[in-house]
Design a protein around this motif. Structure first.
Motif, PDB file in Angstrom:
ATOM      1  N   MET A   5       0.801  -1.195  -0.204  1.00 27.72           N
ATOM      2  CA  MET A   5      -0.115   0.038   0.056  1.00 27.72           C
ATOM      3  C   MET A   5       0.986   1.250   0.051  1.00 27.72           C
ATOM      4  SD  MET A   5      -3.157   1.140   2.676  1.00 27.72           S
ATOM      5  CE  MET A   5      -4.197   0.179   2.004  1.00 27.72           C
ATOM      6  N   ARG A  69      -7.255   3.253   9.199  1.00 28.23           N
ATOM      7  CA  ARG A  69      -7.156   2.010   9.942  1.00 28.23           C
ATOM      8  C   ARG A  69      -8.174   1.157   9.078  1.00 28.23           C
ATOM      9  NH1 ARG A  69      -8.466   3.598  14.419  1.00 28.23           N
ATOM     10  NH2 ARG A  69      -6.619   3.310  15.572  1.00 28.23           N
ATOM     11  N   ILE A  72      -6.410  -0.014   5.712  1.00 32.72           N
ATOM     12  CA  ILE A  72      -5.327  -0.975   5.885  1.00 32.72           C
ATOM     13  C   ILE A  72      -5.807  -2.379   6.389  1.00 32.72           C
ATOM     14  CG2 ILE A  72      -3.383  -1.555   7.422  1.00 32.72           C
ATOM     15  CD1 ILE A  72      -2.665   1.452   7.293  1.00 32.72           C
ATOM     16  N   ILE A  80       3.938  -0.996   3.737  1.00 35.75           N
ATOM     17  CA  ILE A  80       3.233   0.336   3.474  1.00 35.75           C
ATOM     18  C   ILE A  80       4.290   1.354   2.896  1.00 35.75           C
ATOM     19  CG2 ILE A  80       2.130   2.101   4.469  1.00 35.75           C
ATOM     20  CD1 ILE A  80       0.669   0.101   6.209  1.00 35.75           C
ATOM     21  N   ALA A 114       0.091   0.084  11.261  1.00 33.21           N
ATOM     22  CA  ALA A 114       0.789  -0.912  10.521  1.00 33.21           C
ATOM     23  C   ALA A 114       1.341  -2.029  11.237  1.00 33.21           C
ATOM     24  CB  ALA A 114       1.970  -0.306   9.753  1.00 33.21           C
TER      25      ALA A 114
END
Length: 303
Positions: A5, A69, A72, A80, A114
């Motif tokens: 990401m 959040r 993810i 990330i 993360a």
């Protein structure tokens, strides 16, 4: 298949938006099939058509921790890449609270999220964490930012590594590359000066920079991420910059030569710009030995 990401902030990000969009292209070129990618940005959704955005670009406000959040946890990335920032020093001075919210608070929040899924983060930082007095600067040199932009990016570095020392900080210089408008980069904006022959312009011949093409940065980001996911010992701080050391005036002269443009109306200024609110470091050349030691290197000549 690994999931990556990348997060960006549209116009606040400028050249790094191109990193964000170029990363999927570089992945296809270098190792087709290794990655599944989701890239996010905010501001340019206001003017881009759906067919310009593409299937792998998604709207996300990085300052909204709940939204981040959800994104993810939904995508479950293996790594990330955090590109988002307010990166204009003078604009940071005009809105210090807003800049801190993006450059520091959102960075720490992202690192914490993360960490909950054990996804390492690559935080894109800047050569402006240094004072420019004793280049080249290594990863181990003590940062001493001269302006608020550099201070907020340094705080972002500290937040990234305090949450997880195994995260990656990647310091880069001023960038140039594909743009929508010349003002998007501190390099390409110089072409506006060349094109405006209606008056004389003074351009700084004082501060020294090592500009990097955005494609080079994208390739190095890709390589760092891939090596990390291959369980190599990749963590901590890494740096990259272009090989040519140039002042802004020297960049203008090179642009004039490439585009065959007159430049007699542009004169060099030997002192730092007086109208800028943010002090710029003199010479921010970065030591790239650590990246090169990993077998990673790509340089596009400026001219």
């Amino acid at each position: 298949m690994a999931r990556r990401m990348t997060l960006g902030m549209g116009q606040l990000l400028n050249s790094s938006v191109t990193i964000l969009k170029r990363l999927p292209e570089e992945m296809k070129t270098l190792e087709d099939g290794f990655w599944s990618t989701r890239s996010t940005l905010l501001r340019k959704f206001r003017k881009w058509r759906n067919d310009e955005v593409g299937p792998n670009l998604h709207k996300l406000d990085i300052t909204d921790s709940n939204e981040v959040r959800h994104a993810i946890l939904n995508f479950k990335p293996n790594i990330i890449i955090h590109c988002a920032a307010n990166r204009f020093p003078d604009k940071v001075d005009l809105d210090p609270n807003g800049a801190t919210k993006i450059n520091v608070d959102a960075t720490k929040s992202l690192a914490l999220i993360a960490d909950t899924i054990k996804a390492p983060m690559i935080y894109i930082s800047t050569d402006y964490v240094f004072d420019g007095k004793s280049p080249p600067f290594s990863e181990d040199d003590t940062p001493n930012p001269l302006n608020l932009y550099g201070k907020t990016k340094l705080q972002g570095e500290l937040a990234t590594l305090s949450v997880n020392p195994d995260n990656i900080v990647f310091r880069i210089p001023v960038m140039y590359g594909p743009i929508e408008k010349l003002s998007e980069s501190a390099v390409t904006v110089l072409l506006e000066t060349l094109l405006d022959t209606s008056k004389t312009h003074q351009v700084s011949n004082f501060e020294k920079r090592n500009p990097s093409h955005v494609d080079d940065i994208a390739v190095i980001c890709y390589s760092l991420a891939r090596k990390r996911l291959q369980r190599e010992n990749i963590s901590g701080i890494y740096q990259w910059c272009g090989k040519e050391t140039l002042t802004k005036y020297e960049m203008v002269l090179q642009m004039a030569g490439v585009f065959n443009l007159p430049h007699a109306h542009v004169t060099p200024a030997s002192e730092p710009p007086a109208l800028s609110s943010a002090v710029r470091p003199y010479d921010t050349r970065l030591d790239t030995t650590r990246v090169v030691g990993l077998g990673i290197s790509q340089h596009t000549p400026f001219k």
